[in-house]
Motif scaffolding. Structure first.
Motif, PDB file in Angstrom:
ATOM      1  N   LYS A 122      11.253 -18.871 -20.551  1.00  0.00           N
ATOM      2  CA  LYS A 122      12.175 -19.969 -20.242  1.00  0.00           C
ATOM      3  C   LYS A 122      13.155 -19.535 -19.161  1.00  0.00           C
ATOM      4  CE  LYS A 122      15.518 -23.154 -22.287  1.00  0.00           C
ATOM      5  NZ  LYS A 122      16.448 -23.073 -21.173  1.00  0.00           N
ATOM      6  N   ASP A 123      13.673 -18.323 -19.262  1.00  0.00           N
ATOM      7  CA  ASP A 123      14.589 -17.809 -18.233  1.00  0.00           C
ATOM      8  C   ASP A 123      13.915 -17.736 -16.866  1.00  0.00           C
ATOM      9  OD1 ASP A 123      16.655 -17.593 -20.042  1.00  0.00           O
ATOM     10  OD2 ASP A 123      16.475 -15.409 -20.287  1.00  0.00           O
ATOM     11  N   LEU A 124      12.673 -17.276 -16.849  1.00  0.00           N
ATOM     12  CA  LEU A 124      11.929 -17.196 -15.579  1.00  0.00           C
ATOM     13  C   LEU A 124      11.695 -18.592 -15.005  1.00  0.00           C
ATOM     14  CD1 LEU A 124       9.303 -14.403 -16.353  1.00  0.00           C
ATOM     15  CD2 LEU A 124      11.274 -14.251 -14.832  1.00  0.00           C
ATOM     16  N   LYS A 125      11.351 -19.528 -15.881  1.00  0.00           N
ATOM     17  CA  LYS A 125      11.105 -20.912 -15.453  1.00  0.00           C
ATOM     18  C   LYS A 125      12.382 -21.534 -14.901  1.00  0.00           C
ATOM     19  CE  LYS A 125       9.287 -25.289 -17.148  1.00  0.00           C
ATOM     20  NZ  LYS A 125       8.810 -26.022 -18.320  1.00  0.00           N
ATOM     21  N   ASP A 126      13.511 -21.253 -15.537  1.00  0.00           N
ATOM     22  CA  ASP A 126      14.798 -21.810 -15.106  1.00  0.00           C
ATOM     23  C   ASP A 126      15.215 -21.253 -13.744  1.00  0.00           C
ATOM     24  OD1 ASP A 126      14.929 -23.344 -17.376  1.00  0.00           O
ATOM     25  OD2 ASP A 126      16.344 -22.011 -18.414  1.00  0.00           O
ATOM     26  N   LYS A 127      14.796 -20.036 -13.427  1.00  0.00           N
ATOM     27  CA  LYS A 127      15.160 -19.414 -12.153  1.00  0.00           C
ATOM     28  C   LYS A 127      14.357 -19.987 -10.987  1.00  0.00           C
ATOM     29  CE  LYS A 127      16.760 -15.075 -14.101  1.00  0.00           C
ATOM     30  NZ  LYS A 127      16.561 -13.646 -14.183  1.00  0.00           N
ATOM     31  N   VAL A 128      13.215 -20.585 -11.282  1.00  0.00           N
ATOM     32  CA  VAL A 128      12.359 -21.125 -10.214  1.00  0.00           C
ATOM     33  C   VAL A 128      12.771 -22.478  -9.826  1.00  0.00           C
ATOM     34  CG1 VAL A 128      10.021 -21.858  -9.620  1.00  0.00           C
ATOM     35  CG2 VAL A 128      10.380 -19.835 -11.001  1.00  0.00           C
TER      36      VAL A 128
END
Length: 119
Positions: free
Chosen positions: A113-119
């Motif tokens: 989720k954190d990686l997705k939010d950064k994109v």
């Protein structure tokens, strides 16, 4: 985790490692053979596309080999199956599906989720 289960995971990890290394060696041999073949532009275009795909596969293999080596070290150090984020045990089912898992499913979802939010 019981020693017999650890040995089972170690065997699975070593088998995965060997399969990846064998695949990479076979591919390298195929690439060398293709370089020696004289062909036309279509042949070169096909080889170029295949090389691009194979480079992507090699990168994934390199990363998976790294994770496998880390998991094998964890087995040797007695910390295999412990989440690197929360220090809780990783569920046996998750380890069976992905023996080189670094995180429990909850922590993995947080990371994704954190990686997705950064994109």
């Amino acid at each position: 985790m019981h020693q017999d289960k650890l040995e089972g995971f170690k065997k699975v990890l070593l088998a995965k490692k060997n399969a990846i290394l064998e695949h990479n060696a076979q591919h390298q041999s195929n690439v060398e053979q293709m370089r020696n073949i004289k062909g036309d532009e279509a042949d070169y275009a096909t080889m170029s596309a295949e090389n691009t795909l194979e480079k992507s596969i090699f990168q994934k293999h390199r990363q998976e080999l790294e994770y496998i080596e880390i998991a094998l070290e964890k087995i040797e150090n007695g910390v295999y199956g412990i989440c690197e984020m929360c220090n809780e045990h990783i569920a046996l089912g998750r380890l069976k599906a992905k023996p080189h898992a670094k995180y429990c499913i909850v922590c993995r979802e947080i990371i994704e989720k954190d990686l997705k939010d950064k994109v």
